[in-house]
Design a protein around this motif. Structure first.
Motif, PDB file in Angstrom:
ATOM      1  N   ALA A 141       0.828  -1.205   0.000  1.00  0.00           N
ATOM      2  CA  ALA A 141       0.000   0.000   0.000  1.00  0.00           C
ATOM      3  C   ALA A 141       0.862   1.255   0.000  1.00  0.00           C
ATOM      4  N   GLY A 142       1.924   1.239   0.795  1.00  0.00           N
ATOM      5  CA  GLY A 142       2.813   2.400   0.827  1.00  0.00           C
ATOM      6  C   GLY A 142       3.480   2.639  -0.506  1.00  0.00           C
ATOM      7  N   GLY A 143       3.905   1.540  -1.157  1.00  0.00           N
ATOM      8  CA  GLY A 143       4.558   1.675  -2.443  1.00  0.00           C
ATOM      9  C   GLY A 143       3.635   2.208  -3.519  1.00  0.00           C
ATOM     10  N   LEU A 144       2.322   1.942  -3.381  1.00  0.00           N
ATOM     11  CA  LEU A 144       1.360   2.419  -4.366  1.00  0.00           C
ATOM     12  C   LEU A 144       0.705   3.723  -3.949  1.00  0.00           C
ATOM     13  N   GLY A 145       1.074   4.234  -2.769  1.00  0.00           N
ATOM     14  CA  GLY A 145       0.501   5.487  -2.301  1.00  0.00           C
ATOM     15  C   GLY A 145      -0.971   5.391  -1.958  1.00  0.00           C
ATOM     16  N   GLN A 146      -1.426   4.212  -1.527  1.00  0.00           N
ATOM     17  CA  GLN A 146      -2.829   4.014  -1.187  1.00  0.00           C
ATOM     18  C   GLN A 146      -2.994   3.781   0.307  1.00  0.00           C
ATOM     19  N   ALA A 147      -4.213   4.054   0.786  1.00  0.00           N
ATOM     20  CA  ALA A 147      -4.565   3.687   2.151  1.00  0.00           C
ATOM     21  C   ALA A 147      -5.079   2.258   2.153  1.00  0.00           C
ATOM     22  N   ALA A 148      -4.752   1.512   3.165  1.00  0.00           N
ATOM     23  CA  ALA A 148      -5.210   0.128   3.235  1.00  0.00           C
ATOM     24  C   ALA A 148      -5.542  -0.232   4.673  1.00  0.00           C
ATOM     25  N   SER A 149      -6.726  -0.764   4.876  1.00  0.00           N
ATOM     26  CA  SER A 149      -7.112  -1.250   6.195  1.00  0.00           C
ATOM     27  C   SER A 149      -8.029  -2.447   5.982  1.00  0.00           C
ATOM     28  N   ILE A 150      -7.557  -3.616   6.361  1.00  0.00           N
ATOM     29  CA  ILE A 150      -8.283  -4.851   6.110  1.00  0.00           C
ATOM     30  C   ILE A 150      -8.526  -5.550   7.439  1.00  0.00           C
ATOM     31  N   ILE A 151      -9.757  -5.971   7.671  1.00  0.00           N
ATOM     32  CA  ILE A 151     -10.100  -6.682   8.903  1.00  0.00           C
ATOM     33  C   ILE A 151     -10.287  -8.159   8.573  1.00  0.00           C
ATOM     34  N   VAL A 152      -9.492  -8.988   9.213  1.00  0.00           N
ATOM     35  CA  VAL A 152      -9.547 -10.429   8.973  1.00  0.00           C
ATOM     36  C   VAL A 152     -10.118 -11.109  10.208  1.00  0.00           C
ATOM     37  N   THR A 153     -11.189 -11.854  10.018  1.00  0.00           N
ATOM     38  CA  THR A 153     -11.795 -12.607  11.114  1.00  0.00           C
ATOM     39  C   THR A 153     -11.611 -14.089  10.837  1.00  0.00           C
ATOM     40  N   THR A 154     -10.843 -14.748  11.687  1.00  0.00           N
ATOM     41  CA  THR A 154     -10.639 -16.180  11.563  1.00  0.00           C
ATOM     42  C   THR A 154     -11.550 -16.872  12.569  1.00  0.00           C
ATOM     43  N   PRO A 155     -11.671 -18.188  12.477  1.00  0.00           N
ATOM     44  CA  PRO A 155     -12.470 -18.892  13.484  1.00  0.00           C
ATOM     45  C   PRO A 155     -11.966 -18.681  14.908  1.00  0.00           C
ATOM     46  N   LEU A 156     -10.742 -18.127  15.073  1.00  0.00           N
ATOM     47  CA  LEU A 156     -10.163 -17.976  16.401  1.00  0.00           C
ATOM     48  C   LEU A 156     -10.042 -16.534  16.861  1.00  0.00           C
ATOM     49  N   ARG A 157      -9.866 -15.576  15.922  1.00  0.00           N
ATOM     50  CA  ARG A 157      -9.589 -14.218  16.360  1.00  0.00           C
ATOM     51  C   ARG A 157      -9.835 -13.208  15.238  1.00  0.00           C
ATOM     52  N   ILE A 158      -9.810 -11.934  15.626  1.00  0.00           N
ATOM     53  CA  ILE A 158      -9.941 -10.832  14.676  1.00  0.00           C
ATOM     54  C   ILE A 158      -8.599 -10.124  14.576  1.00  0.00           C
ATOM     55  N   ILE A 159      -8.150  -9.856  13.335  1.00  0.00           N
ATOM     56  CA  ILE A 159      -6.869  -9.188  13.116  1.00  0.00           C
ATOM     57  C   ILE A 159      -7.147  -7.991  12.207  1.00  0.00           C
ATOM     58  N   THR A 160      -6.633  -6.839  12.565  1.00  0.00           N
ATOM     59  CA  THR A 160      -6.729  -5.677  11.688  1.00  0.00           C
ATOM     60  C   THR A 160      -5.384  -5.475  10.994  1.00  0.00           C
ATOM     61  N   LEU A 161      -5.428  -5.509   9.670  1.00  0.00           N
ATOM     62  CA  LEU A 161      -4.205  -5.403   8.889  1.00  0.00           C
ATOM     63  C   LEU A 161      -4.135  -4.048   8.196  1.00  0.00           C
ATOM     64  N   GLY A 162      -3.007  -3.380   8.385  1.00  0.00           N
ATOM     65  CA  GLY A 162      -2.719  -2.191   7.595  1.00  0.00           C
ATOM     66  C   GLY A 162      -3.429  -0.946   8.066  1.00  0.00           C
ATOM     67  N   ALA A 163      -2.756   0.163   7.942  1.00  0.00           N
ATOM     68  CA  ALA A 163      -3.327   1.479   8.210  1.00  0.00           C
ATOM     69  C   ALA A 163      -2.366   2.476   7.586  1.00  0.00           C
TER      70      ALA A 163
END
Length: 378
Positions: A354-376
């Protein structure tokens, strides 16, 4: 009143660019012409289709359903000026310029499933089967898979399963029936590929209504006692699934909790799925369902792309047309399915791209075990 609202919604969909009344030509380029210097790459896109051959040779396969599967291969060139996430295409009715646009240059038709599987296996031991969605012509599916193969740098052979979409907005019911009619054919295709001793892994990506077809087929395979394609099933990625949430729960319960990586990509701003929900009696679709925890409880990984930009105004194809997401998808597909990045590694990769492309990125991943927030990244 309801009919009037439906007409307004469908017209809005057409105006947004999701549909056209154009001719769906594929082989408009001169197949005898040598690739010019402006070509970045050429991809062999293998085809299994339930479409009938079209009388117009440039269309190849049309909208009508066939009772028999057909198999083939299309060579497609990608121009040097290609941008990640885009499909550079010629305007309606004009031959593609390979130096500027995607261009289909040659076509091979196979006379049997065995010959098709042998040709696929000759390319390598890993296969990616792409199941396209609603309102998709034969040419649209070929070019989309070419773009996915190019942008993800997929380390295997791309195979398009092209069911008989009418390729018009008004054909929603026809498309739903066509996708349902193709369940046995997709099962046959997957099983045929899995029986080749040279093919070791089969990944599946489905988009939109293609997810209905993919899930019904996986359900059938489970009922037949072959849910993992004799151990060869790899990644399963369901992008923007146009499936009623209640039906999806039933499908997953019959299929069982996945043993291999199985991801659902959704976005709560998907306008195409809002229309589908309206047509379906205001029932939530999996692709815009807000209850990620409920879906994750079925054993799938839920990836919320709601904050990610899309390349179209419908926000319906983010997995392929957003440069960050398509490269992240490629990262995962290139990684052996037995290995998974840690949350920190995944977050670092999101930020790098995302940084290399100059974009904002925020992805929320929910697995059967936990929630992970990726990127900002700003």
């Amino acid at each position: 009143m309801r009919l009037r609202l439906l007409v307004i919604l469908m017209l809005s969909l057409a105006a947004s660019g999701c549909t056209t009344e154009r001719r769906h030509e594929l082989l408009a380029a001169d197949p005898a012409a040598p690739p010019p210097a402006g070509v970045m790459a050429k991809h062999d896109i293998f085809i299994a289709t339930t479409r009938k051959k079209d009388q117009d040779a440039s269309v190849v396969f049309g909208r009508d359903r066939s009772e028999e599967l057909a198999f083939g291969r299309v060579g497609v060139t990608v121009p040097k000026g290609h941008q990640v996430g885009r499909i550079e295409r010629a305007k309606d009715g004009k031959p593609g310029d390979p130096a500027k646009e995607f261009a289909a240059t040659d076509l091979t038709i196979y006379d049997s499933p065995k010959a098709f599987a042998a040709a696929v296996a000759d390319q390598g031991d890993r296969v990616l089967v792409f199941v396209h969605g609603y309102n998709t012509g034969f040419d649209d599916g070929v070019y989309r898979l070419t773009q996915i193969a190019q942008d993800t740098q997929y380390p295997g052979t791309p195979v398009l399963f092209s069911w008989a979409s009418g390729a018009k907005t008004r054909d929603y019911v026809y498309d739903k029936d066509s996708s349902t009619a193709a369940r046995d054919d997709l099962e046959t295709t997957l099983v045929t590929l899995s029986r080749s001793p040279r093919i070791k892994s089969i990944d599946i990506i489905a988009h939109s209504m293609g997810n209905w077809l993919a899930m019904e087929t996986l359900r059938q395979l489970a009922i037949a006692g072959n849910r993992d394609l004799s151990g060869k099933l790899g990644y399963v990625v369901l992008a923007s699934p146009d499936i009623d949430v209640d039906i999806f729960k039933k499908q997953m319960k019959r299929y069982g909790k996945p043993d291999k990586p199985f991801a659902v990509l959704l976005s709560n701003d998907d306008k195409a799925l809002r229309i589908s929900s309206f047509i379906g009696g205001n029932q939530a679709r999996v692709g815009d369902d807000a209850n990620a925890d409920e879906l994750a409880a079925l054993g799938v990984t839920v990836v919320d792309l709601s904050s990610i930009q899309s390349g179209d105004r419908l926000n319906h194809a983010k997995f392929a047309d957003n440069p960050v997401l398509v490269q992240l998808l490629g990262d995962r597909l290139r990684m052996p399915e037995s290995l998974s990045p840690t949350p920190q590694q995944a977050n670092e990769r999101v930020n790098d791209i995302a940084g290399g492309l100059g974009q904002a990125a925020s992805i929320i991943v929910t697995t059967p075990l936990r929630i992970i927030t990726l990127g900002a990244v700003q």
